[in-house]
Design a protein around this motif. Structure first.
Motif, PDB file in Angstrom:
ATOM      1  N   SER A   1      -4.368   9.268   4.957  1.00  0.00           N
ATOM      2  CA  SER A   1      -4.584   8.561   6.217  1.00  0.00           C
ATOM      3  C   SER A   1      -5.602   7.433   6.081  1.00  0.00           C
ATOM      4  O   SER A   1      -5.663   6.536   6.909  1.00  0.00           O
ATOM      5  CB  SER A   1      -5.042   9.544   7.300  1.00  0.00           C
ATOM      6  OG  SER A   1      -6.342  10.048   7.018  1.00  0.00           O
ATOM      7  N   ARG A   2      -6.410   7.488   5.015  1.00  0.00           N
ATOM      8  CA  ARG A   2      -7.417   6.446   4.775  1.00  0.00           C
ATOM      9  C   ARG A   2      -6.962   5.405   3.758  1.00  0.00           C
ATOM     10  O   ARG A   2      -7.739   4.569   3.338  1.00  0.00           O
ATOM     11  CB  ARG A   2      -8.718   7.092   4.305  1.00  0.00           C
ATOM     12  CG  ARG A   2      -9.424   7.893   5.394  1.00  0.00           C
ATOM     13  CD  ARG A   2     -10.673   8.557   4.854  1.00  0.00           C
ATOM     14  NE  ARG A   2     -11.416   9.238   5.924  1.00  0.00           N
ATOM     15  CZ  ARG A   2     -12.474  10.021   5.728  1.00  0.00           C
ATOM     16  NH1 ARG A   2     -12.921  10.211   4.481  1.00  0.00           N
ATOM     17  NH2 ARG A   2     -13.075  10.590   6.742  1.00  0.00           N
ATOM     18  N   GLY A   3      -5.697   5.465   3.348  1.00  0.00           N
ATOM     19  CA  GLY A   3      -5.174   4.447   2.458  1.00  0.00           C
ATOM     20  C   GLY A   3      -4.833   4.910   1.064  1.00  0.00           C
ATOM     21  O   GLY A   3      -4.290   4.144   0.273  1.00  0.00           O
TER      22      GLY A   3
ATOM     23  N   THR B   1      -3.559  -4.389   1.455  1.00  0.00           N
ATOM     24  CA  THR B   1      -2.855  -3.665   2.517  1.00  0.00           C
ATOM     25  C   THR B   1      -1.438  -4.188   2.680  1.00  0.00           C
ATOM     26  O   THR B   1      -0.491  -3.418   2.859  1.00  0.00           O
ATOM     27  CB  THR B   1      -3.615  -3.802   3.846  1.00  0.00           C
ATOM     28  OG1 THR B   1      -4.928  -3.295   3.691  1.00  0.00           O
ATOM     29  CG2 THR B   1      -2.910  -3.037   4.951  1.00  0.00           C
TER      30      THR B   1
ATOM     31  N   HIS C   1      -1.706   3.417   9.549  1.00  0.00           N
ATOM     32  CA  HIS C   1      -3.023   3.840   9.097  1.00  0.00           C
ATOM     33  C   HIS C   1      -3.625   4.857  10.077  1.00  0.00           C
ATOM     34  O   HIS C   1      -3.447   4.772  11.280  1.00  0.00           O
ATOM     35  CB  HIS C   1      -3.937   2.630   8.937  1.00  0.00           C
ATOM     36  CG  HIS C   1      -3.426   1.645   7.933  1.00  0.00           C
ATOM     37  ND1 HIS C   1      -3.483   1.875   6.577  1.00  0.00           N
ATOM     38  CD2 HIS C   1      -2.790   0.451   8.089  1.00  0.00           C
ATOM     39  CE1 HIS C   1      -2.934   0.861   5.936  1.00  0.00           C
ATOM     40  NE2 HIS C   1      -2.500  -0.012   6.823  1.00  0.00           N
TER      41      HIS C   1
ATOM     42  N   HIS D   1       0.454   4.280  -5.133  1.00  0.00           N
ATOM     43  CA  HIS D   1       1.315   4.069  -3.965  1.00  0.00           C
ATOM     44  C   HIS D   1       2.758   3.829  -4.394  1.00  0.00           C
ATOM     45  O   HIS D   1       3.692   4.326  -3.757  1.00  0.00           O
ATOM     46  CB  HIS D   1       0.809   2.877  -3.149  1.00  0.00           C
ATOM     47  CG  HIS D   1      -0.386   3.183  -2.296  1.00  0.00           C
ATOM     48  ND1 HIS D   1      -0.318   3.941  -1.154  1.00  0.00           N
ATOM     49  CD2 HIS D   1      -1.692   2.841  -2.449  1.00  0.00           C
ATOM     50  CE1 HIS D   1      -1.526   4.052  -0.615  1.00  0.00           C
ATOM     51  NE2 HIS D   1      -2.371   3.394  -1.387  1.00  0.00           N
TER      52      HIS D   1
ATOM     53  N   ASP E   1       2.050  -1.999   2.194  1.00  0.00           N
ATOM     54  CA  ASP E   1       3.140  -1.967   3.168  1.00  0.00           C
ATOM     55  C   ASP E   1       4.467  -2.328   2.516  1.00  0.00           C
ATOM     56  O   ASP E   1       5.496  -1.684   2.757  1.00  0.00           O
ATOM     57  CB  ASP E   1       2.848  -2.937   4.316  1.00  0.00           C
ATOM     58  CG  ASP E   1       1.763  -2.435   5.251  1.00  0.00           C
ATOM     59  OD1 ASP E   1       1.403  -1.248   5.146  1.00  0.00           O
ATOM     60  OD2 ASP E   1       1.282  -3.222   6.088  1.00  0.00           O
TER      61      ASP E   1
ATOM     62  N   VAL F   1       2.849   0.823   6.707  1.00  0.00           N
ATOM     63  CA  VAL F   1       2.016   2.023   6.709  1.00  0.00           C
ATOM     64  C   VAL F   1       1.299   2.151   8.044  1.00  0.00           C
ATOM     65  O   VAL F   1       0.713   1.194   8.547  1.00  0.00           O
ATOM     66  CB  VAL F   1       1.007   1.965   5.553  1.00  0.00           C
ATOM     67  CG1 VAL F   1       0.042   3.133   5.625  1.00  0.00           C
ATOM     68  CG2 VAL F   1       1.740   1.977   4.217  1.00  0.00           C
TER      69      VAL F   1
ATOM     70  N   ARG G   1      -5.266  12.205  10.979  1.00  0.00           N
ATOM     71  CA  ARG G   1      -6.260  12.678  10.013  1.00  0.00           C
ATOM     72  C   ARG G   1      -6.945  13.962  10.463  1.00  0.00           C
ATOM     73  O   ARG G   1      -7.590  14.639   9.660  1.00  0.00           O
ATOM     74  CB  ARG G   1      -7.301  11.590   9.765  1.00  0.00           C
ATOM     75  CG  ARG G   1      -8.166  11.228  10.943  1.00  0.00           C
ATOM     76  CD  ARG G   1      -9.093  10.070  10.598  1.00  0.00           C
ATOM     77  NE  ARG G   1      -8.341   8.910  10.171  1.00  0.00           N
ATOM     78  CZ  ARG G   1      -8.900   7.765   9.786  1.00  0.00           C
ATOM     79  NH1 ARG G   1     -10.215   7.657   9.779  1.00  0.00           N
ATOM     80  NH2 ARG G   1      -8.159   6.735   9.422  1.00  0.00           N
TER      81      ARG G   1
ATOM     82  N   PRO H   1       1.331   8.380   2.705  1.00  0.00           N
ATOM     83  CA  PRO H   1       1.022   7.618   3.925  1.00  0.00           C
ATOM     84  C   PRO H   1       2.130   7.760   4.959  1.00  0.00           C
ATOM     85  O   PRO H   1       3.303   7.952   4.615  1.00  0.00           O
ATOM     86  CB  PRO H   1       0.912   6.171   3.424  1.00  0.00           C
ATOM     87  CG  PRO H   1       0.578   6.307   1.970  1.00  0.00           C
ATOM     88  CD  PRO H   1       1.303   7.527   1.494  1.00  0.00           C
TER      89      PRO H   1
END
Length: 414
Positions: A254-256, A7, A303, A162, A11, A301, A197, A284
Protein backbone atom coordinates in the motif's frame (compact mmCIF):
# COMPACT_ATOMS: atom_id res chain seq x y z
CA UNK A 1 9.99 15.25 -9.65
CA UNK A 2 11.84 11.94 -9.65
CA UNK A 3 9.20 10.37 -7.37
CA UNK A 4 6.48 11.34 -9.85
CA UNK A 5 8.38 9.73 -12.74
CA UNK A 6 8.85 6.48 -10.85
CA UNK A 7 5.16 6.43 -9.91
CA UNK A 8 4.18 6.86 -13.55
CA UNK A 9 6.39 3.94 -14.55
CA UNK A 10 4.91 1.74 -11.80
CA UNK A 11 1.41 2.54 -13.09
CA UNK A 12 2.46 1.65 -16.63
CA UNK A 13 3.99 -1.65 -15.50
CA UNK A 14 0.67 -2.93 -14.16
CA UNK A 15 -1.33 -1.40 -17.02
CA UNK A 16 0.87 -3.07 -19.64
CA UNK A 17 0.94 -6.44 -17.88
CA UNK A 18 -2.87 -6.55 -17.67
CA UNK A 19 -3.48 -4.84 -21.04
CA UNK A 20 -5.47 -2.05 -19.41
CA UNK A 21 -4.97 1.37 -20.97
CA UNK A 22 -1.28 0.95 -21.90
CA UNK A 23 0.92 -1.26 -24.05
CA UNK A 24 4.30 -2.85 -23.44
CA UNK A 25 5.75 -0.32 -25.90
CA UNK A 26 4.34 2.54 -23.79
CA UNK A 27 6.17 1.06 -20.81
CA UNK A 28 9.36 0.68 -22.84
CA UNK A 29 9.21 4.30 -23.98
CA UNK A 30 8.77 5.50 -20.40
CA UNK A 31 11.60 3.28 -19.14
CA UNK A 32 13.97 4.54 -21.82
CA UNK A 33 13.09 8.15 -21.02
CA UNK A 34 13.54 7.61 -17.29
CA UNK A 35 16.87 5.83 -17.74
CA UNK A 36 18.15 7.93 -20.68
CA UNK A 37 18.53 4.72 -22.71
CA UNK A 38 18.25 4.12 -26.45
CA UNK A 39 17.03 0.52 -26.23
CA UNK A 40 14.99 -1.59 -23.80
CA UNK A 41 14.79 -5.38 -24.04
CA UNK A 42 12.38 -7.86 -22.47
CA UNK A 43 12.09 -10.94 -24.66
CA UNK A 44 8.92 -12.89 -23.84
CA UNK A 45 5.95 -14.48 -25.55
CA UNK A 46 3.25 -11.88 -26.19
CA UNK A 47 -0.53 -12.30 -25.83
CA UNK A 48 -0.57 -14.39 -29.03
CA UNK A 49 2.29 -16.56 -27.71
CA UNK A 50 4.76 -15.14 -30.25
CA UNK A 51 8.28 -14.48 -28.87
CA UNK A 52 9.64 -10.98 -29.24
CA UNK A 53 10.99 -7.89 -27.51
CA UNK A 54 7.89 -6.56 -25.76
CA UNK A 55 9.34 -3.18 -24.81
CA UNK A 56 10.04 -1.82 -28.29
CA UNK A 57 8.30 -1.79 -31.63
CA UNK A 58 9.98 -4.34 -33.87
CA UNK A 59 12.79 -2.90 -36.00
CA UNK A 60 15.58 -4.33 -38.15
CA UNK A 61 17.90 -4.63 -35.15
CA UNK A 62 15.43 -6.86 -33.30
CA UNK A 63 15.04 -9.02 -36.39
CA UNK A 64 18.82 -9.36 -36.70
CA UNK A 65 19.15 -10.12 -33.01
CA UNK A 66 16.50 -12.84 -33.05
CA UNK A 67 17.79 -14.52 -36.20
CA UNK A 68 21.53 -14.48 -35.48
CA UNK A 69 22.95 -12.51 -32.59
CA UNK A 70 20.90 -13.84 -29.68
CA UNK A 71 23.26 -16.83 -29.43
CA UNK A 72 26.29 -14.50 -29.36
CA UNK A 73 24.94 -12.09 -26.73
CA UNK A 74 27.28 -12.43 -23.71
CA UNK A 75 24.75 -10.88 -21.33
CA UNK A 76 22.05 -13.40 -22.30
CA UNK A 77 24.60 -16.21 -22.05
CA UNK A 78 25.33 -15.13 -18.48
CA UNK A 79 21.58 -15.04 -17.71
CA UNK A 80 21.17 -18.62 -18.97
CA UNK A 81 23.63 -19.75 -16.29
CA UNK A 82 21.41 -18.43 -13.47
CA UNK A 83 18.84 -20.85 -12.02
CA UNK A 84 15.28 -19.95 -11.05
CA UNK A 85 16.18 -20.49 -7.39
CA UNK A 86 19.10 -18.07 -7.64
CA UNK A 87 16.87 -15.51 -9.37
CA UNK A 88 14.41 -15.66 -6.48
CA UNK A 89 17.25 -15.10 -4.00
CA UNK A 90 18.48 -12.16 -6.10
CA UNK A 91 15.01 -10.58 -6.37
CA UNK A 92 15.40 -6.90 -7.18
CA UNK A 93 19.14 -7.31 -7.81
CA UNK A 94 20.18 -4.92 -10.59
CA UNK A 95 23.62 -5.09 -12.16
CA UNK A 96 25.63 -2.87 -14.45
CA UNK A 97 26.99 -4.39 -17.64
CA UNK A 98 30.63 -4.49 -16.51
CA UNK A 99 29.57 -6.42 -13.37
CA UNK A 100 28.20 -9.18 -15.59
CA UNK A 101 30.85 -9.20 -18.32
CA UNK A 102 34.21 -7.36 -17.93
CA UNK A 103 34.06 -4.25 -20.09
CA UNK A 104 37.19 -5.16 -22.07
CA UNK A 105 35.80 -8.61 -22.86
CA UNK A 106 32.50 -7.15 -24.02
CA UNK A 107 34.03 -4.48 -26.26
CA UNK A 108 36.29 -7.08 -27.88
CA UNK A 109 33.51 -9.62 -28.35
CA UNK A 110 32.16 -10.64 -31.75
CA UNK A 111 28.69 -9.60 -30.59
CA UNK A 112 29.68 -5.98 -29.94
CA UNK A 113 31.99 -5.65 -32.95
CA UNK A 114 29.43 -6.95 -35.45
CA UNK A 115 26.15 -5.88 -33.87
CA UNK A 116 26.21 -4.10 -30.50
CA UNK A 117 28.30 -1.15 -31.71
CA UNK A 118 25.70 -0.22 -34.35
CA UNK A 119 22.57 -1.02 -32.33
CA UNK A 120 23.07 1.27 -29.28
CA UNK A 121 24.37 -1.52 -27.04
CA UNK A 122 27.59 -0.06 -25.63
CA UNK A 123 26.46 0.18 -21.99
CA UNK A 124 23.90 -2.04 -20.26
CA UNK A 125 22.00 -2.21 -16.98
CA UNK A 126 19.59 -5.01 -16.17
CA UNK A 127 18.10 -7.60 -13.88
CA UNK A 128 16.46 -11.01 -13.93
CA UNK A 129 12.78 -11.88 -13.56
CA UNK A 130 11.75 -15.34 -12.37
CA UNK A 131 8.61 -16.77 -13.97
CA UNK A 132 8.43 -20.31 -15.40
CA UNK A 133 11.94 -19.51 -16.63
CA UNK A 134 14.53 -16.79 -16.06
CA UNK A 135 13.74 -13.67 -18.13
CA UNK A 136 16.42 -10.96 -18.50
CA UNK A 137 15.46 -7.27 -18.59
CA UNK A 138 17.99 -4.90 -20.15
CA UNK A 139 18.35 -1.18 -20.86
CA UNK A 140 21.08 -0.05 -23.26
CA UNK A 141 22.95 3.13 -24.14
CA UNK A 142 25.12 3.90 -27.16
CA UNK A 143 28.83 4.77 -27.18
CA UNK A 144 28.11 8.52 -27.24
CA UNK A 145 26.32 8.30 -23.88
CA UNK A 146 27.65 8.05 -20.35
CA UNK A 147 27.74 4.66 -18.59
CA UNK A 148 24.86 3.81 -16.27
CA UNK A 149 25.39 5.09 -12.73
CA UNK A 150 24.57 4.02 -9.19
CA UNK A 151 21.54 6.33 -9.32
CA UNK A 152 20.32 4.42 -12.38
CA UNK A 153 20.80 1.18 -10.45
CA UNK A 154 18.71 2.54 -7.58
CA UNK A 155 15.85 3.54 -9.89
CA UNK A 156 15.73 0.21 -11.71
CA UNK A 157 16.03 -1.75 -8.46
CA UNK A 158 12.83 -0.03 -7.27
CA UNK A 159 10.99 -0.92 -10.48
CA UNK A 160 12.16 -4.50 -11.06
CA UNK A 161 10.10 -6.07 -8.20
CA UNK A 162 6.97 -4.33 -9.55
CA UNK A 163 7.57 -5.83 -12.99
CA UNK A 164 7.97 -9.26 -11.41
CA UNK A 165 4.76 -8.88 -9.39
CA UNK A 166 2.78 -7.49 -12.35
CA UNK A 167 3.75 -10.47 -14.52
CA UNK A 168 2.72 -12.87 -11.75
CA UNK A 169 -0.62 -11.11 -11.42
CA UNK A 170 -1.04 -11.28 -15.21
CA UNK A 171 -0.56 -15.05 -15.14
CA UNK A 172 -3.08 -15.54 -12.33
CA UNK A 173 -5.67 -13.18 -13.80
CA UNK A 174 -5.10 -14.22 -17.42
CA UNK A 175 -8.41 -16.11 -17.93
CA UNK A 176 -10.40 -12.84 -17.94
CA UNK A 177 -7.87 -10.51 -19.60
CA UNK A 178 -8.02 -8.24 -21.54
CA UNK A 179 -10.61 -5.78 -20.32
CA UNK A 180 -10.29 -7.00 -16.75
CA UNK A 181 -12.83 -5.39 -14.45
CA UNK A 182 -14.27 -5.96 -10.99
CA UNK A 183 -17.32 -7.82 -12.33
CA UNK A 184 -15.22 -10.15 -14.45
CA UNK A 185 -13.25 -11.22 -11.38
CA UNK A 186 -16.23 -13.24 -10.19
CA UNK A 187 -15.55 -15.91 -12.84
CA UNK A 188 -12.11 -16.63 -11.38
CA UNK A 189 -11.62 -19.68 -9.14
CA UNK A 190 -9.00 -17.76 -7.14
CA UNK A 191 -9.90 -15.27 -4.42
CA UNK A 192 -9.29 -11.55 -5.05
CA UNK A 193 -9.42 -9.29 -2.00
CA UNK A 194 -8.66 -5.56 -2.06
CA UNK A 195 -7.85 -4.04 1.34
CA UNK A 196 -6.55 -0.73 2.62
CA UNK A 197 -3.40 -0.44 4.73
CA UNK A 198 -5.47 -1.05 7.89
CA UNK A 199 -6.73 -4.35 6.43
CA UNK A 200 -10.25 -3.03 5.87
CA UNK A 201 -11.88 -4.87 2.95
CA UNK A 202 -12.68 -2.68 -0.06
CA UNK A 203 -13.66 -5.43 -2.51
CA UNK A 204 -13.92 -9.21 -2.79
CA UNK A 205 -14.79 -11.40 -5.73
CA UNK A 206 -17.14 -14.39 -5.46
CA UNK A 207 -14.36 -16.93 -4.76
CA UNK A 208 -12.93 -14.78 -1.95
CA UNK A 209 -16.35 -14.26 -0.39
CA UNK A 210 -16.90 -18.04 -0.26
CA UNK A 211 -13.43 -18.60 1.19
CA UNK A 212 -13.97 -16.01 3.94
CA UNK A 213 -17.27 -17.65 4.91
CA UNK A 214 -15.59 -21.03 5.43
CA UNK A 215 -15.22 -21.40 9.20
CA UNK A 216 -12.19 -23.68 8.78
CA UNK A 217 -10.27 -21.37 6.45
CA UNK A 218 -7.08 -19.64 7.54
CA UNK A 219 -8.50 -16.28 6.44
CA UNK A 220 -11.59 -14.53 7.76
CA UNK A 221 -13.06 -11.10 8.43
CA UNK A 222 -14.25 -9.31 11.55
CA UNK A 223 -16.47 -6.25 11.77
CA UNK A 224 -15.13 -3.28 13.70
CA UNK A 225 -17.37 -0.43 14.77
CA UNK A 226 -16.37 2.87 13.19
CA UNK A 227 -17.52 6.43 13.66
CA UNK A 228 -21.21 7.26 13.15
CA UNK A 229 -22.21 3.71 14.04
CA UNK A 230 -20.98 2.12 10.79
CA UNK A 231 -18.87 -0.99 10.58
CA UNK A 232 -16.29 -2.21 8.09
CA UNK A 233 -15.09 -5.82 7.63
CA UNK A 234 -11.40 -6.26 8.39
CA UNK A 235 -9.33 -9.07 6.89
CA UNK A 236 -7.24 -11.22 9.23
CA UNK A 237 -5.34 -14.50 9.19
CA UNK A 238 -6.35 -16.87 11.98
CA UNK A 239 -2.77 -17.87 12.81
CA UNK A 240 -1.03 -14.95 14.63
CA UNK A 241 2.28 -15.36 12.78
CA UNK A 242 0.53 -15.51 9.41
CA UNK A 243 -1.51 -12.43 10.29
CA UNK A 244 1.60 -10.46 11.22
CA UNK A 245 3.30 -11.38 7.94
CA UNK A 246 0.17 -10.61 5.90
CA UNK A 247 -0.12 -7.19 7.54
CA UNK A 248 3.52 -6.42 6.74
CA UNK A 249 3.05 -7.31 3.07
CA UNK A 250 -0.18 -5.30 2.79
CA UNK A 251 1.36 -2.23 4.42
CA UNK A 252 4.41 -2.46 2.17
CA UNK A 253 2.32 -2.84 -1.01
CA UNK A 254 0.00 0.00 0.00
CA UNK A 255 3.04 2.28 0.41
CA UNK A 256 4.43 1.57 -3.05
CA UNK A 257 6.33 -1.70 -2.61
CA UNK A 258 5.75 -4.64 -4.94
CA UNK A 259 4.53 -6.79 -2.02
CA UNK A 260 5.31 -10.51 -1.88
CA UNK A 261 3.99 -14.03 -1.46
CA UNK A 262 3.26 -16.25 1.54
CA UNK A 263 1.42 -19.38 2.64
CA UNK A 264 -1.43 -19.29 5.16
CA UNK A 265 -2.21 -22.07 7.59
CA UNK A 266 -5.70 -23.39 8.26
CA UNK A 267 -7.65 -22.44 11.37
CA UNK A 268 -5.82 -23.88 14.40
CA UNK A 269 -7.05 -27.42 14.95
CA UNK A 270 -8.58 -27.81 11.48
CA UNK A 271 -5.73 -30.02 10.29
CA UNK A 272 -3.69 -32.32 12.52
CA UNK A 273 -0.29 -31.10 11.30
CA UNK A 274 -1.17 -27.41 11.05
CA UNK A 275 -0.06 -27.33 7.42
CA UNK A 276 -0.59 -24.41 5.04
CA UNK A 277 -3.77 -24.58 2.96
CA UNK A 278 -3.72 -21.22 1.16
CA UNK A 279 -1.22 -19.41 -1.04
CA UNK A 280 -1.43 -15.61 -1.03
CA UNK A 281 0.18 -13.17 -3.46
CA UNK A 282 0.10 -9.57 -2.21
CA UNK A 283 0.62 -6.72 -4.66
CA UNK A 284 -0.44 -3.12 -5.26
CA UNK A 285 -4.16 -2.47 -5.70
CA UNK A 286 -5.22 -1.61 -9.22
CA UNK A 287 -7.56 1.35 -9.50
CA UNK A 288 -10.12 -0.30 -11.76
CA UNK A 289 -10.61 -3.10 -9.20
CA UNK A 290 -11.66 -0.57 -6.55
CA UNK A 291 -13.94 1.68 -8.59
CA UNK A 292 -17.04 0.24 -10.24
CA UNK A 293 -18.31 3.72 -11.15
CA UNK A 294 -15.48 4.34 -13.63
CA UNK A 295 -15.01 1.05 -15.49
CA UNK A 296 -13.10 2.51 -18.45
CA UNK A 297 -10.57 4.65 -16.66
CA UNK A 298 -7.74 2.17 -17.27
CA UNK A 299 -5.31 0.56 -14.88
CA UNK A 300 -3.19 2.50 -12.43
CA UNK A 301 -2.00 1.81 -8.90
CA UNK A 302 -4.45 2.74 -6.16
CA UNK A 303 -2.11 4.05 -3.49
CA UNK A 304 -2.99 3.27 0.12
CA UNK A 305 -4.44 -0.15 -0.74
CA UNK A 306 -3.27 -3.65 -1.73
CA UNK A 307 -4.60 -6.65 -3.65
CA UNK A 308 -4.45 -10.12 -2.07
CA UNK A 309 -4.78 -13.02 -4.55
CA UNK A 310 -5.58 -16.27 -2.73
CA UNK A 311 -5.78 -19.84 -3.99
CA UNK A 312 -6.12 -23.22 -2.30
CA UNK A 313 -2.98 -25.32 -2.01
CA UNK A 314 -4.86 -28.54 -1.30
CA UNK A 315 -7.49 -28.17 -3.98
CA UNK A 316 -7.33 -29.47 -7.56
CA UNK A 317 -4.17 -28.24 -9.29
CA UNK A 318 -4.67 -29.69 -12.76
CA UNK A 319 -7.35 -29.01 -15.37
CA UNK A 320 -9.78 -31.76 -16.39
CA UNK A 321 -8.80 -33.81 -19.44
CA UNK A 322 -11.86 -32.61 -21.36
CA UNK A 323 -10.77 -28.98 -21.08
CA UNK A 324 -7.46 -29.77 -22.80
CA UNK A 325 -9.32 -31.71 -25.47
CA UNK A 326 -11.57 -28.72 -26.16
CA UNK A 327 -8.85 -26.04 -26.01
CA UNK A 328 -6.06 -27.69 -27.98
CA UNK A 329 -7.59 -30.62 -29.84
CA UNK A 330 -5.48 -33.15 -27.95
CA UNK A 331 -6.41 -36.80 -27.90
CA UNK A 332 -7.37 -38.21 -24.50
CA UNK A 333 -4.02 -40.02 -24.24
CA UNK A 334 -2.12 -36.85 -25.14
CA UNK A 335 -4.06 -34.83 -22.56
CA UNK A 336 -3.36 -37.39 -19.83
CA UNK A 337 0.35 -37.37 -20.72
CA UNK A 338 0.42 -33.54 -20.66
CA UNK A 339 -1.16 -33.43 -17.20
CA UNK A 340 1.26 -36.06 -15.90
CA UNK A 341 4.28 -34.18 -17.25
CA UNK A 342 3.02 -30.92 -15.71
CA UNK A 343 2.98 -32.74 -12.40
CA UNK A 344 6.75 -33.13 -12.59
CA UNK A 345 7.17 -36.79 -13.59
CA UNK A 346 9.56 -38.00 -16.29
CA UNK A 347 8.68 -39.46 -19.68
CA UNK A 348 10.06 -42.79 -18.48
CA UNK A 349 7.69 -42.76 -15.48
CA UNK A 350 4.73 -41.91 -17.72
CA UNK A 351 5.61 -44.79 -20.04
CA UNK A 352 5.88 -47.20 -17.10
CA UNK A 353 2.60 -46.19 -15.46
CA UNK A 354 0.70 -46.20 -18.76
CA UNK A 355 2.27 -49.53 -19.84
CA UNK A 356 3.41 -48.18 -23.20
CA UNK A 357 6.82 -47.78 -24.80
CA UNK A 358 9.02 -44.76 -24.17
CA UNK A 359 8.99 -44.01 -27.92
CA UNK A 360 5.19 -43.81 -27.81
CA UNK A 361 5.28 -41.29 -24.96
CA UNK A 362 7.95 -39.22 -26.68
CA UNK A 363 5.84 -39.13 -29.84
CA UNK A 364 2.85 -37.99 -27.77
CA UNK A 365 4.97 -35.29 -26.11
CA UNK A 366 6.02 -33.92 -29.51
CA UNK A 367 2.38 -33.86 -30.58
CA UNK A 368 1.33 -32.08 -27.36
CA UNK A 369 4.04 -29.41 -27.74
CA UNK A 370 3.02 -28.85 -31.37
CA UNK A 371 -0.73 -28.59 -30.66
CA UNK A 372 -0.29 -26.31 -27.62
CA UNK A 373 2.44 -24.21 -29.33
CA UNK A 374 4.60 -24.75 -26.24
CA UNK A 375 8.30 -24.04 -26.70
CA UNK A 376 9.26 -26.84 -24.30
CA UNK A 377 8.18 -28.73 -21.19
CA UNK A 378 8.65 -25.65 -18.96
CA UNK A 379 6.34 -23.67 -21.24
CA UNK A 380 3.88 -26.58 -21.22
CA UNK A 381 3.81 -26.45 -17.41
CA UNK A 382 2.90 -22.75 -17.61
CA UNK A 383 0.09 -23.49 -20.09
CA UNK A 384 -1.31 -26.30 -17.91
CA UNK A 385 -1.14 -24.02 -14.85
CA UNK A 386 -3.12 -21.31 -16.65
CA UNK A 387 -5.67 -23.90 -17.81
CA UNK A 388 -6.06 -24.95 -14.17
CA UNK A 389 -7.17 -21.42 -13.25
CA UNK A 390 -9.84 -21.60 -15.98
CA UNK A 391 -11.49 -24.59 -14.30
CA UNK A 392 -13.81 -23.99 -11.37
CA UNK A 393 -13.73 -27.25 -9.46
CA UNK A 394 -17.00 -28.79 -8.38
CA UNK A 395 -15.51 -30.75 -5.53
CA UNK A 396 -17.07 -28.61 -2.80
CA UNK A 397 -15.33 -26.70 0.02
CA UNK A 398 -11.83 -27.59 1.18
CA UNK A 399 -13.11 -28.45 4.65
CA UNK A 400 -16.37 -30.20 5.52
CA UNK A 401 -19.06 -27.73 6.53
CA UNK A 402 -21.95 -28.82 8.71
CA UNK A 403 -25.24 -28.18 6.96
CA UNK A 404 -28.70 -28.20 8.52
CA UNK A 405 -30.67 -31.37 7.81
CA UNK A 406 -32.82 -31.23 4.72
CA UNK A 407 -36.44 -32.12 4.80
CA UNK A 408 -37.07 -35.59 3.40
CA UNK A 409 -39.31 -35.64 0.38
CA UNK A 410 -41.14 -38.89 -0.17
CA UNK A 411 -41.82 -39.96 -3.71
CA UNK A 412 -45.39 -40.93 -4.39
CA UNK A 413 -45.89 -44.26 -6.00
CA UNK A 414 -48.67 -44.88 -8.41
Amino acid sequence: MQRIELTEVVDLIYAAALDEGASWQDLGDKLMTLMAAQRATLWMNDEEDVPGNLLMRTDSYDDEYASRYVVLDPYRSAARGVSLEETVRRRGDVRLGHEIIPDVSYVNSEFYADFGSRSSRRYMIGGLISMSKVIPLGLHRDAASKPFSEDDRRKLSLLLPHLQRALQMRDRLAPVAPGLGAGALDVLPIGVIVVDREMRVLHTNAAAAALLLDSQSGLSTAHHRLARGTSKPTLFARHPDDHAQLCRLVIAASRGSAGGGMQIRARPGALPDGSATLSALVGPALRHLTSSSQPNMGTSVFHGAATVLVRHLLGPSTPPVKLLLDLFGLSRSEAEVAIALAGGVTAEHVAHTRCVSLDTVRSQIRSVLRKTSASGLRDLERIIALCSTMHVAAAGPLFPVEMPPKAVTRRRTV
